[in-house]
Design an enzyme around this catalytic site. Structure first.
Site, short mmCIF file in Angstrom:
data_model
loop_
_atom_site.label_atom_id
_atom_site.label_comp_id
_atom_site.label_asym_id
_atom_site.label_seq_id
_atom_site.Cartn_x
_atom_site.Cartn_y
_atom_site.Cartn_z
N ARG A 23 0.84 -1.20 0.00
CA ARG A 23 0.00 0.00 0.00
C ARG A 23 0.87 1.25 0.00
O ARG A 23 1.98 1.25 0.53
CB ARG A 23 -0.87 0.02 1.26
CG ARG A 23 -1.71 -1.22 1.46
CD ARG A 23 -2.39 -1.17 2.83
NE ARG A 23 -3.09 -2.42 3.12
CZ ARG A 23 -3.71 -2.66 4.26
NH1 ARG A 23 -3.69 -1.75 5.23
NH2 ARG A 23 -4.33 -3.81 4.45
N ASP A 52 0.34 5.42 1.09
CA ASP A 52 -0.58 6.23 1.88
C ASP A 52 -1.32 7.25 1.03
O ASP A 52 -0.89 7.59 -0.08
CB ASP A 52 0.20 6.99 2.97
CG ASP A 52 0.92 6.06 3.93
OD1 ASP A 52 0.45 4.91 4.10
OD2 ASP A 52 1.93 6.48 4.52
N ARG A 60 8.10 7.47 6.50
CA ARG A 60 7.64 8.80 6.92
C ARG A 60 8.05 9.11 8.36
O ARG A 60 8.39 10.25 8.70
CB ARG A 60 6.13 8.91 6.74
CG ARG A 60 5.70 8.96 5.27
CD ARG A 60 4.19 8.87 5.13
NE ARG A 60 3.53 9.95 5.85
CZ ARG A 60 2.22 9.97 6.10
NH1 ARG A 60 1.45 8.96 5.69
NH2 ARG A 60 1.69 10.98 6.75
#
Length: 245
Positions: free
Chosen positions: A51, A53, A198
């Site tokens: 995935r 974000d 992140r």
């Protein structure tokens, strides 16, 4: 049954991320699956390498899907890019062995993160970088990167509450390059936990700005406590560059 591998590039600023949600119109997966259904008449779930974000981008996301369609690879490529929105581009369509799985067969990934380090914002890169106005100490950030390279338990640098699966990952390389006010951070490793890049970036920025000590890297790796690390850097600076198989 054919198994087709896609390499996909997208600008994620309009989307809720890769994974199809209830509102598939706002996800990358949902947009691609809708076009596949139009082209083949089949309801298919595509498998992504992982995935991304909401708001994050990709230059080399990889996915695969199985189909009975007789359309050629070139026909699929042409039709994908005719019917997908302009901010989603399929760069390559290749038929692969039936057992190929975009997520389970991935051996590693490369991510980039872009920081605009200037008091004056950028008009062109505002959706593709994170502006930091404080001066950043590159030497301190590079020293922090050296501590992160290697095999560690990165639970404290992830948004996972806890995990039954291993949270140990290997980072092979972190590099920082500068062109004018733009700092380009590159992360290469065998895998990354939820929001790990992140959170690493948020921590590196706080170290570079002098708000956190260099020792915080060792502390979080040892204690595995998320709250001891830096803030989560915004998604718009993050790119999935490449998936390795």
């Amino acid at each position: 049954m054919r198994n087709l591998k896609l390499t996909v590039e997208y600008d994620g600023k309009r989307y809720l991320g890769w994974q199809r949600l209830g509102d598939s119109e706002k996800t990358i997966q949902g947009k691609i699956e809708k076009v596949i259904q139009q082209l083949t008449g089949e309801t298919i779930e595509i498998i992504g390498s992982g995935r991304t974000d909401a708001g994050a981008h990709a230059k080399g996301q990889v996915a695969n899907f199985k189909t009975t369609s007789t359309l050629s690879e070139d026909e699929f490529l042409t039709l994908f890019n005719r019917y997908l929105p302009d901010d989603i581009v399929v760069k390559e369509v290749v038929e692969v062995p039936e057992r190929f799985h975009a997520r389970y067969n991935a051996k590693g990934k490369q991510y980039s993160y872009y920081v605009w380090n200037d008091v004056v914002p950028t008009a062109f890169e505002r959706y593709h970088s994170f502006q930091v106005v404080e001066p950043l100490d590159l030497a301190k950030m590079e020293a922090a990167c050296e501590k992160l390279v290697g095999t560690h338990d990165f639970l404290g640098f992830s948004a996972l509450k806890k995990s039954k699966k291993s949270t140990e990952r290997r980072i092979d390389e972190i590099t920082i390059t500068q062109e004018g006010s733009m700092l380009h951070f590159t992360f290469v490793g065998n895998g990354f936990l939820y929001k790990m890049v992140r959170i690493l970036m948020g921590t590196l920025i706080e170290i570079g700005a002098g708000r956190l000590p260099l020792a915080v890297i060792d502390q979080v790796l040892a204690n595995k406590i998320r709250s001891e690390a830096g803030e989560t850097a915004p998604a718009q600076g993050l790119f999935l560059d490449e998936v390795y198989y």
